[in-house]
Design an enzyme around this catalytic site. Sequence first.
Site, PDB file in Angstrom:
ATOM      1  N   HIS A 117      -1.312   1.074  -9.747  1.00  0.00           N
ATOM      2  CA  HIS A 117      -1.995   0.075  -8.913  1.00  0.00           C
ATOM      3  C   HIS A 117      -2.513  -1.065  -9.793  1.00  0.00           C
ATOM      4  O   HIS A 117      -3.705  -1.407  -9.786  1.00  0.00           O
ATOM      5  CB  HIS A 117      -3.141   0.710  -8.116  1.00  0.00           C
ATOM      6  CG  HIS A 117      -3.529  -0.085  -6.907  1.00  0.00           C
ATOM      7  ND1 HIS A 117      -3.850   0.479  -5.695  1.00  0.00           N
ATOM      8  CD2 HIS A 117      -3.622  -1.428  -6.710  1.00  0.00           C
ATOM      9  CE1 HIS A 117      -4.146  -0.468  -4.816  1.00  0.00           C
ATOM     10  NE2 HIS A 117      -4.008  -1.639  -5.417  1.00  0.00           N
ATOM     11  N   ARG A 164       0.857  -1.182   0.000  1.00  0.00           N
ATOM     12  CA  ARG A 164       0.000   0.000   0.000  1.00  0.00           C
ATOM     13  C   ARG A 164       0.894   1.233   0.000  1.00  0.00           C
ATOM     14  O   ARG A 164       2.014   1.203   0.533  1.00  0.00           O
ATOM     15  CB  ARG A 164      -0.908   0.027   1.245  1.00  0.00           C
ATOM     16  CG  ARG A 164      -2.086  -0.918   1.175  1.00  0.00           C
ATOM     17  CD  ARG A 164      -3.138  -0.460   0.165  1.00  0.00           C
ATOM     18  NE  ARG A 164      -4.306  -1.338   0.117  1.00  0.00           N
ATOM     19  CZ  ARG A 164      -4.508  -2.299  -0.785  1.00  0.00           C
ATOM     20  NH1 ARG A 164      -3.625  -2.527  -1.745  1.00  0.00           N
ATOM     21  NH2 ARG A 164      -5.606  -3.021  -0.757  1.00  0.00           N
TER      22      ARG A 164
HETATM   23  P1  NAP Z   1      -1.834 -11.977   3.746  1.00  0.00           P
HETATM   24  O1  NAP Z   1      -2.002 -13.350   3.215  1.00  0.00           O
HETATM   25  O2  NAP Z   1      -2.711 -11.524   4.858  1.00  0.00           O
HETATM   26  O3  NAP Z   1      -0.309 -11.824   4.185  1.00  0.00           O
HETATM   27  C1  NAP Z   1       0.150 -10.789   4.981  1.00  0.00           C
HETATM   28  C2  NAP Z   1       1.597 -11.070   5.379  1.00  0.00           C
HETATM   29  O4  NAP Z   1       2.114  -9.923   6.040  1.00  0.00           O
HETATM   30  C3  NAP Z   1       1.703 -12.243   6.367  1.00  0.00           C
HETATM   31  O5  NAP Z   1       2.841 -13.002   6.068  1.00  0.00           O
HETATM   32  C4  NAP Z   1       1.882 -11.536   7.706  1.00  0.00           C
HETATM   33  O6  NAP Z   1       2.618 -12.287   8.660  1.00  0.00           O
HETATM   34  C5  NAP Z   1       2.683 -10.311   7.278  1.00  0.00           C
HETATM   35  N1  NAP Z   1       2.561  -9.232   8.260  1.00  0.00           N
HETATM   36  C6  NAP Z   1       1.458  -8.539   8.616  1.00  0.00           C
HETATM   37  N2  NAP Z   1       1.749  -7.648   9.575  1.00  0.00           N
HETATM   38  C7  NAP Z   1       3.064  -7.791   9.838  1.00  0.00           C
HETATM   39  C8  NAP Z   1       3.964  -7.167  10.746  1.00  0.00           C
HETATM   40  N3  NAP Z   1       3.554  -6.196  11.591  1.00  0.00           N
HETATM   41  N4  NAP Z   1       5.240  -7.578  10.754  1.00  0.00           N
HETATM   42  C9  NAP Z   1       5.674  -8.550   9.925  1.00  0.00           C
HETATM   43  N5  NAP Z   1       4.870  -9.178   9.032  1.00  0.00           N
HETATM   44  C10 NAP Z   1       3.583  -8.792   9.001  1.00  0.00           C
HETATM   45  O7  NAP Z   1      -1.996 -10.897   2.594  1.00  0.00           O
HETATM   46  P2  NAP Z   1      -1.809 -11.090   1.004  1.00  0.00           P
HETATM   47  O8  NAP Z   1      -3.012 -11.696   0.401  1.00  0.00           O
HETATM   48  O9  NAP Z   1      -0.483 -11.725   0.760  1.00  0.00           O
HETATM   49  O10 NAP Z   1      -1.781  -9.551   0.558  1.00  0.00           O
HETATM   50  C11 NAP Z   1      -0.834  -8.656   1.089  1.00  0.00           C
HETATM   51  C12 NAP Z   1      -1.140  -7.223   0.704  1.00  0.00           C
HETATM   52  O11 NAP Z   1      -0.825  -7.017  -0.667  1.00  0.00           O
HETATM   53  C13 NAP Z   1      -2.597  -6.796   0.802  1.00  0.00           C
HETATM   54  O12 NAP Z   1      -2.974  -6.497   2.125  1.00  0.00           O
HETATM   55  C14 NAP Z   1      -2.629  -5.568  -0.090  1.00  0.00           C
HETATM   56  O13 NAP Z   1      -2.303  -4.419   0.649  1.00  0.00           O
HETATM   57  C15 NAP Z   1      -1.519  -5.843  -1.108  1.00  0.00           C
HETATM   58  N6  NAP Z   1      -2.057  -6.107  -2.452  1.00  0.00           N
HETATM   59  C16 NAP Z   1      -1.784  -5.204  -3.429  1.00  0.00           C
HETATM   60  C17 NAP Z   1      -2.256  -5.429  -4.713  1.00  0.00           C
HETATM   61  C18 NAP Z   1      -1.914  -4.457  -5.816  1.00  0.00           C
HETATM   62  O14 NAP Z   1      -2.496  -4.518  -6.885  1.00  0.00           O
HETATM   63  N7  NAP Z   1      -0.961  -3.591  -5.608  1.00  0.00           N
HETATM   64  C19 NAP Z   1      -3.032  -6.563  -5.008  1.00  0.00           C
HETATM   65  C20 NAP Z   1      -3.291  -7.441  -3.975  1.00  0.00           C
HETATM   66  C21 NAP Z   1      -2.805  -7.213  -2.700  1.00  0.00           C
HETATM   67  P3  NAP Z   1       2.089 -13.717   9.225  1.00  0.00           P
HETATM   68  O15 NAP Z   1       2.186 -14.666   8.061  1.00  0.00           O
HETATM   69  O16 NAP Z   1       3.028 -14.047  10.302  1.00  0.00           O
HETATM   70  O17 NAP Z   1       0.675 -13.466   9.654  1.00  0.00           O
HETATM   71  C1  GLV Z   2      -5.643  -4.644  -4.304  1.00  0.00           C
HETATM   72  O1  GLV Z   2      -4.935  -3.730  -4.057  1.00  0.00           O
HETATM   73  C2  GLV Z   2      -6.082  -5.604  -3.341  1.00  0.00           C
HETATM   74  O2  GLV Z   2      -5.855  -5.390  -2.143  1.00  0.00           O
HETATM   75  O3  GLV Z   2      -6.681  -6.618  -3.747  1.00  0.00           O
END
Ligand code: NAP
Ligand code: GLV
Length: 310
Positions: A273, A225
Amino acid sequence: MTRCALFTSDESFEPWLREFNHQFPQLNVAHWQHITHPEEVRYAMVWKPTKALFDRFPNLTTVFNLGAGVDAILSNPAVPSHINIYRIEDGGMSAQMNQYFSYFLLHFFRDMDLYQQQQPLQQWKVQPFRPASSFRVGILGMGQLGANLANHLQSYGFDVAGWSRSKKQLPGVTSYAGARELEAFLSRTDALCCLLPLTPDTLGILNRKNMSLLPKGAVVLNAGRGEHLVADDLLALLDENHLRGAVLDVFKREPLPADHGLWLHPKVMITPHSSAQSEYVPCVERIGHTLQAIENNQAPSGLVDRSRGY
Ligand code: NAP
Ligand code: GLV
């Protein structure tokens, strides 16, 4: 009869509606403003919902976020605290993230930025060979997207590590966890890839102090983000030649304002994005099955833990 409200941007409304009605006609998904008995609605599929949605449906129990990140929902005071929030896990986004990061990591690893600088000077100069194993990639956030990326990047032979809250056991990937291991993780990282959720703990994590811990010549890629990054700190570290380059997909304000210094910086590459988009077919499939599991009193994955913030 289940009745579900759909709340999205105008552009994506039709494809979402079509896919829900194709895969799960029994859910009776409809535009949130076109539902005649709002008191019957328990479920809503949403992207960035406003207060009006929650005012209209007093008996909502559950919202399904149409994306991975739930920061926009959790920071919205209009979302009642008793409502369960489910988020998209993968939804076709892992494969897209792998493509996105691979493209830009190879750009830097194979010195394409240097060749781009050489071309206008008509400079024929081969950059020195370096083995892939010497390129140390570090992934902030080892969840659905980060862990999948870590696995994928090993096929290039890079030295891959990840940082998360809890330790991970992923073959070939060095795991760092928690605030105490952040410094060691950053100090060994040539290419930092941010795939963290935005929470109070991760806000501004890409700041001067942390990015200065990266070795000189490192690159920063952010698809988490915009609020993870302190843009002025990045610009300063690029100008001081501590950092070699940056790739940014997300911004504090989107669209990125036309007068923002990031747009024209020669070491910054910007995408709107677009690194990974929710794919209608797998997302709807996932939400439909999650909803059915909830109705059958099961505990499907994807439930957001409000106390963690993701
Ligand atoms: P997820 O499965 O919830 O994974 C989050 C990861 O972050 C987990 O490994 C978690 O640790 C770690 N984390 C959270 N808080 C932390 C902290 N304080 N210190 C260290 N590690 C921490 O999420 P995801 O599906 O992979 O998605 C991640 C993010 O990508 C989304 O929230 C979104 O903001 C972004 N995203 C962006 C796009 C885009 O188009 N740019 C698209 C999709 C997603 P644990 O494993 O230990 O819980
Ligand atoms: C996109 O940014 C998502 O969080 O899916």
